[in-house]
Design an enzyme around this catalytic site. Sequence first.
Site, PDB file in Angstrom:
ATOM      1  N   TRP A  18       0.815  -1.221   0.000  1.00 12.39           N
ATOM      2  CA  TRP A  18       0.000   0.000   0.000  1.00 12.39           C
ATOM      3  C   TRP A  18       0.848   1.270   0.000  1.00 12.39           C
ATOM      4  O   TRP A  18       0.332   2.364  -0.212  1.00 12.39           O
ATOM      5  CB  TRP A  18      -0.931   0.015   1.226  1.00 12.39           C
ATOM      6  CG  TRP A  18      -2.072  -0.946   1.142  1.00 12.39           C
ATOM      7  CD1 TRP A  18      -2.433  -1.708   0.060  1.00 12.39           C
ATOM      8  CD2 TRP A  18      -3.033  -1.239   2.175  1.00 12.39           C
ATOM      9  NE1 TRP A  18      -3.549  -2.454   0.366  1.00 12.39           N
ATOM     10  CE2 TRP A  18      -3.934  -2.189   1.654  1.00 12.39           C
ATOM     11  CE3 TRP A  18      -3.209  -0.800   3.499  1.00 12.39           C
ATOM     12  CZ2 TRP A  18      -5.003  -2.701   2.401  1.00 12.39           C
ATOM     13  CZ3 TRP A  18      -4.269  -1.310   4.235  1.00 12.39           C
ATOM     14  CH2 TRP A  18      -5.153  -2.248   3.694  1.00 12.39           C
ATOM     15  N   LYS A  19       2.129   1.133   0.299  1.00 13.74           N
ATOM     16  CA  LYS A  19       3.009   2.306   0.440  1.00 13.74           C
ATOM     17  C   LYS A  19       2.382   3.269   1.459  1.00 13.74           C
ATOM     18  O   LYS A  19       1.700   2.819   2.371  1.00 13.74           O
ATOM     19  CB  LYS A  19       3.286   2.950  -0.927  1.00 13.74           C
ATOM     20  CG  LYS A  19       3.785   1.896  -1.932  1.00 13.74           C
ATOM     21  CD  LYS A  19       4.381   2.470  -3.186  1.00 13.74           C
ATOM     22  CE  LYS A  19       4.865   1.323  -4.069  1.00 13.74           C
ATOM     23  NZ  LYS A  19       5.545   1.798  -5.278  1.00 13.74           N
TER      24      LYS A  19
ATOM     25  N   GLU B 247      12.222   2.537  -3.029  1.00 13.55           N
ATOM     26  CA  GLU B 247      11.916   3.855  -2.449  1.00 13.55           C
ATOM     27  C   GLU B 247      12.693   4.065  -1.146  1.00 13.55           C
ATOM     28  O   GLU B 247      13.030   5.198  -0.796  1.00 13.55           O
ATOM     29  CB  GLU B 247      10.393   3.986  -2.250  1.00 13.55           C
ATOM     30  CG  GLU B 247       9.688   4.147  -3.599  1.00 13.55           C
ATOM     31  CD  GLU B 247       8.275   3.599  -3.666  1.00 13.55           C
ATOM     32  OE1 GLU B 247       7.670   3.342  -2.617  1.00 13.55           O
ATOM     33  OE2 GLU B 247       7.776   3.419  -4.805  1.00 13.55           O
TER      34      GLU B 247
ATOM     35  N   SER C  67       4.185  -1.693 -11.852  1.00  5.62           N
ATOM     36  CA  SER C  67       3.023  -1.476 -12.735  1.00  5.62           C
ATOM     37  C   SER C  67       2.330  -2.776 -13.134  1.00  5.62           C
ATOM     38  O   SER C  67       1.792  -2.881 -14.231  1.00  5.62           O
ATOM     39  CB  SER C  67       3.421  -0.661 -13.969  1.00  5.62           C
ATOM     40  OG  SER C  67       3.904   0.622 -13.564  1.00  5.62           O
TER      41      SER C  67
ATOM     42  N   GLY D 272       1.747  -2.436  -6.196  1.00  4.14           N
ATOM     43  CA  GLY D 272       1.582  -1.134  -5.555  1.00  4.14           C
ATOM     44  C   GLY D 272       0.198  -0.578  -5.826  1.00  4.14           C
ATOM     45  O   GLY D 272      -0.790  -0.956  -5.189  1.00  4.14           O
ATOM     46  N   GLY D 273       0.095   0.326  -6.806  1.00  3.60           N
ATOM     47  CA  GLY D 273      -1.149   1.043  -7.093  1.00  3.60           C
ATOM     48  C   GLY D 273      -2.382   0.157  -7.184  1.00  3.60           C
ATOM     49  O   GLY D 273      -3.435   0.479  -6.613  1.00  3.60           O
TER      50      GLY D 273
HETATM   51  P1  13P Z   1       3.297  -0.059  -8.678  1.00  4.50           P
HETATM   52  O1  13P Z   1       2.538  -1.382  -8.797  1.00  4.50           O
HETATM   53  O2  13P Z   1       2.426   1.059  -8.223  1.00  4.50           O
HETATM   54  O3  13P Z   1       4.109   0.220  -9.892  1.00  4.50           O
HETATM   55  O4  13P Z   1       4.349  -0.288  -7.479  1.00  4.50           O
HETATM   56  C1  13P Z   1       5.146  -1.404  -7.494  1.00  4.50           C
HETATM   57  C2  13P Z   1       5.856  -1.475  -6.186  1.00  4.50           C
HETATM   58  O5  13P Z   1       6.742  -0.675  -5.915  1.00  4.50           O
HETATM   59  C3  13P Z   1       5.438  -2.504  -5.230  1.00  4.50           C
HETATM   60  O6  13P Z   1       6.327  -2.597  -4.177  1.00  4.50           O
END
Ligand code: 13P
Length: 248
Positions: A9-10, A97, A210, A231-232
């Site tokens: 989820w970040k 990140e 992605s 992620g997203g």
């Molecule tokens: P996205 O799926 O938003 O590109 O992010 C990937 C990610 O960094 C999962 O840890």
Amino acid sequence: MKKLIAGNWKMNGSLAANEALVSAMLDGLGGKAPASDVALCAPAPYLAQLAGLLNGGPIAWGAQDVSSHESGAYTGEVSVGMLRDFGCRYAIVGHSERRQYHGETDTVVAAKAQRALAGGVTPIVCVGETLAEREGGQTEAVVKRQLAAVIHAVAHCTSEIVVAYEPVWAIGTGKTASPEQAQQVHAVLRAQLAAATQHPERVHILYGGSMNAANAASLLAQPDIDGGLIGGASLKAADFLQIVAAAT
Ligand code: 13P
């Protein structure tokens, strides 16, 4: 081996949003255990909430980071013992990140992976090259260096880690690695694991960057892609469930 679909989820969510998202996911699964393993990695303040919402159900949960230290004067850090206290199953370590914005080196990431394993939490070790590194022909060298540091630290426990290949240029950009590009790197990582453990086939190697409902099936069809780190698309129940369905 069952595939593993893990959401990251970040730094997103709220008590209300998390509850709505998790209940939509659980409803979507209809009380049935999916054929793949599924996990959600939330920001630290919401881990207790996730433990409550997911307890005993078909979705496991994890943290997005863990301290390399056991306990003590490390303001702001969360220890593996604290995570275990709540029943935490996974901890992402070395996400790009954190490497990029928090200066985490290969050595720090390796220490975190080792600490997680020692504390009974499975580290999801992220590796991946930047666009400049890919264009400079360094992809293999970069991911091998990043994974080598972790293998060196966890030694005979290497078969217990999860690896996530996340090309930095594909994260949050909508630019996914093609299934062939991803498979090529996954095969390199599998070969590296094979030199370090008798059971390289037991190590999940996830793809992240992605990944979405539309491209998941073709990525997950590759022989060395054992799941996804999402992620997203993990912030939308329907999209995440479609990826889970593509993994089964
Ligand atoms: P996205 O799926 O938003 O590109 O992010 C990937 C990610 O960094 C999962 O840890």
